[in-house]
Enzyme design. Sequence first.
Site, short mmCIF file in Angstrom:
data_model
loop_
_atom_site.label_atom_id
_atom_site.label_comp_id
_atom_site.label_asym_id
_atom_site.label_seq_id
_atom_site.Cartn_x
_atom_site.Cartn_y
_atom_site.Cartn_z
N CYS A 62 0.62 -1.37 -0.26
CA CYS A 62 -0.04 -0.15 -0.01
C CYS A 62 0.88 1.22 0.09
O CYS A 62 1.39 1.61 -1.03
CB CYS A 62 -1.10 -0.16 1.17
N HIS A 68 -3.87 -5.20 -0.07
CA HIS A 68 -3.57 -5.58 1.19
C HIS A 68 -3.58 -7.42 1.22
O HIS A 68 -4.66 -7.87 1.43
CB HIS A 68 -4.46 -5.12 2.34
N GLU A 118 -2.61 -9.25 3.47
CA GLU A 118 -2.72 -9.78 5.02
C GLU A 118 -4.19 -9.63 5.16
O GLU A 118 -4.54 -10.23 6.50
CB GLU A 118 -1.93 -8.95 5.95
#
Length: 392
Positions: A273, A363, A365
């Site tokens: 990001c 993202h 994760e």
Amino acid sequence: MTTSTRGASKTPAVLVLEDGRIFRGRAYGAVGETFGEAVFSTGMTGYQETLTDPSYHKQVVVMTAPHVGNTGVNDEDPESKRIWVSGYVVRDPARVPSNWRSQRSLDDELTEQGVVGISGIDTRALTRHLRERGAMRVGIFSGAAVAEDAALLTRVKEAPEMQGSSLYGEVATKEAYVVPAIGPDGGAVPIGAAKFTVAAVDLGIKGMTPHRMAERGIEVHVLPATATAEDVYAVNPDGVFFSNGPGDPAAADGPVAVMRTVLERGTPLFGICFGNQILGRALGFGTYKLKYGHRGINQPVQDRTTGKVEVTAHNHGFAVDAPLDQVSETPFGRAEVSHVCLNDRVVEGLRLLDRPAFSVQYHPEAAAGPHDAAYLFDRFVSLMAAQGAQRA
């Protein structure tokens, strides 16, 4: 700035956009006033993770899902120690949470943390307005803060804009800390005994990010945003990570300088990001503000190295200005766009062809999901393993 007092949902509230559009509803969460950038999130789940994501600092989040708060709030799912959004906008808040993990209501959590919100407005109309006019400054006012519309609009226009704002230092850790690697038995690996060591520069890191690395046998040293290159290499890292975070990447000269040192030394590097935008700047590309950004958990992205299409989680209002269909020459060798958003062709990832470095704008994760892109952490592990084999 946010001021608040505890209040009831019958309290009148008003949302004022900087272009003069006004929505009237009821207070949700704390009563008072708040200012920020109005953005919308398209996720239907994971509102607790959204609220506690440091990347949302100074933003007023509009939820496109009409019913919010059904599963309440618990102490296991936050991505950080507090709510970071400046304000919260929902259409139809749940009256009573219903989930076996729920410990309290979302309304109570917002109130307790002083987050001013508004409910009972047409969030579909507001979202369409933001899509047409773009993300903009906004104010939410409730209770005694409600005044004449013209006076409220003047105050909204006096609030700072997101473009040019340096915010990552406000959300990052002030002290370094270590997230131990997780062993095969699920327990923590003793410090210094992990397969790999990663220096993670915290620009607004989410709790799930070092956890995903720890699951792969990585000991993560999370460093403040002010960390220098000397601080990074003091932990003797096998790899370096740059996290997500809020604000304008054009105002992040410090992290860019540190990343250039990492690239010069050839240490495996991974960015997510804000970290992707920092890599873009380090390579010599520009960045720019998107009209209304990408936020939510249903954004289609293509990994151009494999051709695979992933459904991904996003939270970014800025993007890297890099050519999509050519290899670029940079001070650190050749670079290319590795991932692209299939909705609007925005750059969603970069990789170097001559050095072990890559990044993505979204993202991998993601909690509560999706998990299509979790393989990127394995790709980072592979880079560190290959580098270690070369040294051996």
